[in-house]
Design an enzyme around this catalytic site. Structure first.
Site, PDB file in Angstrom:
ATOM      1  N   THR B  99       0.862  -1.176   0.000  1.00  0.00           N
ATOM      2  CA  THR B  99       0.000   0.000   0.000  1.00  0.00           C
ATOM      3  C   THR B  99       0.898   1.225   0.000  1.00  0.00           C
ATOM      4  OG1 THR B  99      -1.717  -1.166   1.200  1.00  0.00           O
ATOM      5  CG2 THR B  99      -1.800   1.236   1.244  1.00  0.00           C
ATOM      6  N   LYS B 174      -7.491   1.624  -2.416  1.00  0.00           N
ATOM      7  CA  LYS B 174      -6.933   0.952  -1.244  1.00  0.00           C
ATOM      8  C   LYS B 174      -6.874   1.881  -0.033  1.00  0.00           C
ATOM      9  CE  LYS B 174      -4.543  -1.784   1.439  1.00  0.00           C
ATOM     10  NZ  LYS B 174      -5.079  -2.999   2.037  1.00  0.00           N
ATOM     11  N   LYS B 242       0.168   4.642   8.964  1.00  0.00           N
ATOM     12  CA  LYS B 242       0.817   5.008   7.697  1.00  0.00           C
ATOM     13  C   LYS B 242      -0.240   5.178   6.600  1.00  0.00           C
ATOM     14  CE  LYS B 242       1.636   1.975   4.953  1.00  0.00           C
ATOM     15  NZ  LYS B 242       1.788   0.972   3.883  1.00  0.00           N
TER      16      LYS B 242
END
Lengths: 297, 297, 297, 297
Positions: B99, B174, B242
């Site tokens: 990701t 995502k 993150k």
């Protein structure tokens, strides 16, 4: 249970009118009341009688139910000089289907008890459709005895009753549930809007979400409203904002930080500032679409 | 498709090691690499070979796949002097399962293209269990041609592939999906904690949620972790934080207000401040439990 | 100090052009450069020479100063093939007046050191007016020796130099200061807007604030802009938003919760979504005024 | 003005006791009342008489003043069966120094008017020190006539009176002012904490702030408390949180988004969850210090 055949219902809004209709259809003798009388009279064709005041209504029923917009409205209908309590008598059952603060629900139980009434708080979920079909979920708070007395009513309007504990457990669960709905929808809307702004088809996000472990029927329901640009009201922004404030007030009282709900509430203030308050909660996104100059469609 | 039998896989974390194992089991000749070599060698018993450097790995395969923790790690593994690009040759396929930011994914595609490589971004969802069983959902971005080349690999590790559009559509979807997960979990946690603090059994909230239209398998999964006090890591707080930052950065770039995600990110900072970063995201609530002096159990 | 008479200045924005002019007026031999050359040439009438590239500039001065919009711009001007470092020689002094991330400032110091240069980070406060009059406040980070070398430059552009510590102390203090400015202004704006919406003269709020212990010259400055509807740019919304993100990034890195700065950043995203990015930070309120349908005047 | 010599004062908290003492010293005949009688009796040595009930107090004075903790306390003292209104007579003046909601202030004015009383809302700023020295700033709301009647009282306790407009302008300005104080302090605290966590001397941040255009005496006052670890209460976290909620409630009612105040309120919930509610607002930072494992000193 014969003595519970006569049921009063106050508050003919989106939810209340449909619940009262189900009670009438299932054989209860229903008496209704609404601040704006015309909306009460719509129930006459379903066999309901219209009372002139909450007080008058209370004097002629075994059970009285309320489903009104907010704590202030409930207080007036129940405690006012022409209110339910003024017309009540010992042994009656009082069921409140409204979403109110845990504190007000505790006060209602105490005041009802002092008058010899049993009280159940019974906020519901299931939206307009569930009220229509009698498939609501009731999250109830109250004593076992009061719960038992309320069962026949609950069976007529819902498909599932969850007894959360003594008052105000039902109210606590209800406001947490609504804060969760608002948060899911807001996070979903932020993702849809960013996807769209970044040039991605928002349907792809929905497809991914619904193929994943965090899928929910709710995302299909609200995704269709947003993409179909149909913001007719199942649950209004104004009412949800009231519930978010009840949640934040309860969290403030119990000293629980709520960074998510607090941020979500700002989205509702923004939508109301933009004049969307009467629309469905799916329309919160439209306030941000207008700001950002795109439409999620 | 014979020429795609030789597959390199870089990054033997929770997800990558399980995906590489599935590739080996399904007949691919797998070469692996990991910064800490010992974790790569665990795959030897599954038939994988261990490369000394990403560069060496790239020189001996048809396809190379990456699944690393963050943009900085990817950049190093791919662009470094001993990186994948240094050992690549025209016609190879590069699949990134990490990701990363939409911008980095765009850069990867451009740089890969300049070297004659095809590139697909392929972030996944499904957590540790899905990686184990090969039932992940892939949200892919890339050209139709690159997608076609990647199909055999995707089939070995996932049960569903959703082609979101050209790069960086997969990355955009995502990060929106992960922000949605984090928001659902945070709102759920706030409701559980307030219920508990107000004296209500948190199981009642879960029961109501799961009986309602906003139910999700995710609330059962995370509810069991929280009530069972099992915070072993499926997806760590540090990694989710993150991803929340990638979402907020993208929203900042595209000028999209995100009051919900912004509030949720503060919960993750709080959990990290309290030393919970390596635990599962279900453990964010524990930072607030400690502050509030109660436990949701 | 004679050898420091030749000073290069890169970045002829609102701040840089005024600082370079003050250096020229105070007797330094000034060489300037700007990405858009025309803005550099405006300094010729003040006695400055225009360089063709940062590299060329570096080769002909004793000290080079930068004041550019953001980390990416600095990186390009300094590290690019025609950048300052390419033209530098041992013993020169590099002063960066930009507001950049603490991490980038640390990297700049390390890279400068490797080339035999001394480096001082020197972000400033004082807005356009302070740059014009040479009354800026410098918050510097660097070694004592580098600080001593920078003094003559600082004296020409500022009225006060605060040595915050070694690099990146100046950057840390600067981003905290700017986050404080943004927060003060946003809270002030929320108060003005609510007062106005509630029918109260916003001047009364300003009068009370300025009579109280939390008074600040800043509230007079920004209050006059807002009430006078003059949003010409002293410090743009876009630049402040960049600084808020530097602050939030640093807080994320150090695991410090920042509920206030996080909320304030959302106001800046909202203002940028509404197309106000190039206006003065006093204009953030106008995005909310438009949403609320009132004007604070 | 002779008829206004007899002044009642209710609420002997940090502010009220000092204001009553100043009235006594300046020649008014002061009668006091406090829920906890002992705190009222401390004023006897200053020449005040203690009343047994608010009702009794009202019956013997020309003016009665209230300064209590919150809307609920005011309602009880004023409207209760032994409250001020029960003992009042036409022509008296009622001055409320408390910080209450604009709506409650409007209700007080209406109810007072119905009894033939004049009403002025007069929240103050200036903290414990200002109350002690009689140098408070009064932000008053009320009719010109009621304001004129209140002047002698105001002169005895304050150095400046700002007439904000008719009721509830004083309350509106007061809650906006307090939200501004809380926001300034929270942003300041976030900067101090991040500086400290990043290894920078927090005194440097204060030095920069106070040398800049956004300086404020408030930052010296609170900076000294924080660095000196003296959190004795000038203004408690609990009381400020009440005021933040009044501000947020008013903003909700008027549909004004408040991303800053909303984030700041979360800091206060966090501090209260950590058990700091009775400490000075400067102690909000300590909840975050404990979370982050550092101290700003």
């Amino acid at each position: 249970m014969d003595t519970a055949k006569r049921v009063g219902f106050l508050g003919m809004g989106i939810m209340g009118s449909r619940m009262a209709r189900n009670l009438a259809r299932k054989g209860f003798q229903v008496v209704v009341w609404n601040r704006t009388r015309a909306r009460a009279e719509e129930l006459v064709k379903d066999g309901a009688r219209v009372a002139n005041t909450p007080r008058e209504l209370a004097s002629g029923v075994d059970v009285f139910c309320t489903c009104v917009a907010d704590p202030a409205a409930l207080s007036e209908v129940v405690r006012g000089p022409d209110g339910l309590f003024a017309g009540s008598r010992r042994g009656q059952l009082f069921i409140d289907f409204s979403t109110i603060s845990p504190d007000l629900s505790l006060a209602m139980e105490a005041e009802a008890g002092a008058l010899g009434l049993r009280y159940v708080e019974a906020p519901v979920t299931g939206s307009k459709g569930g009220a229509e079909k009698g498939t609501l979920v009731v999250m109830a708070g109250g004593s076992e005895e009061a719960m038992a007395a309320a069962r026949p009513i609950f069976e007529a309007v819902s498909e599932k009753v969850i007894h959360c504990g003594p008052v105000p457990a039902g109210s606590q669960v209800k406001i947490a549930g609504n804060a969760l709905i608002a948060s899911m929808l807001q996070a979903f809307s932020e993702g849809l809007l960013l996807s769209r702004k970044a040039g991605v088809d928002p349907r792809k996000l929905i497809e991914v979400v619904q193929a994943s472990g965090f899928r929910s029927p709710y995302f299909d329901f609200k995704g269709q409203q947003i993409l179909g640009r149909d913001f007719s009201t199942h649950f209004s922004i104004d009412l949800m904002f009231k519930d978010l404030r009840l949640f934040l007030d309860s969290a403030a009282q119990h000293n629980v930080p709520t960074p998510s709900a607090s941020g979500v509430a700002q989205a509702y203030v923004t939508a109301r500032a933009a004049g969307k308050g009467a629309l469905d909660i799916a329309a919160v996104i439209t306030a941000y679409e207008e700001l950002c100059g795109v439409r999620v469609e």
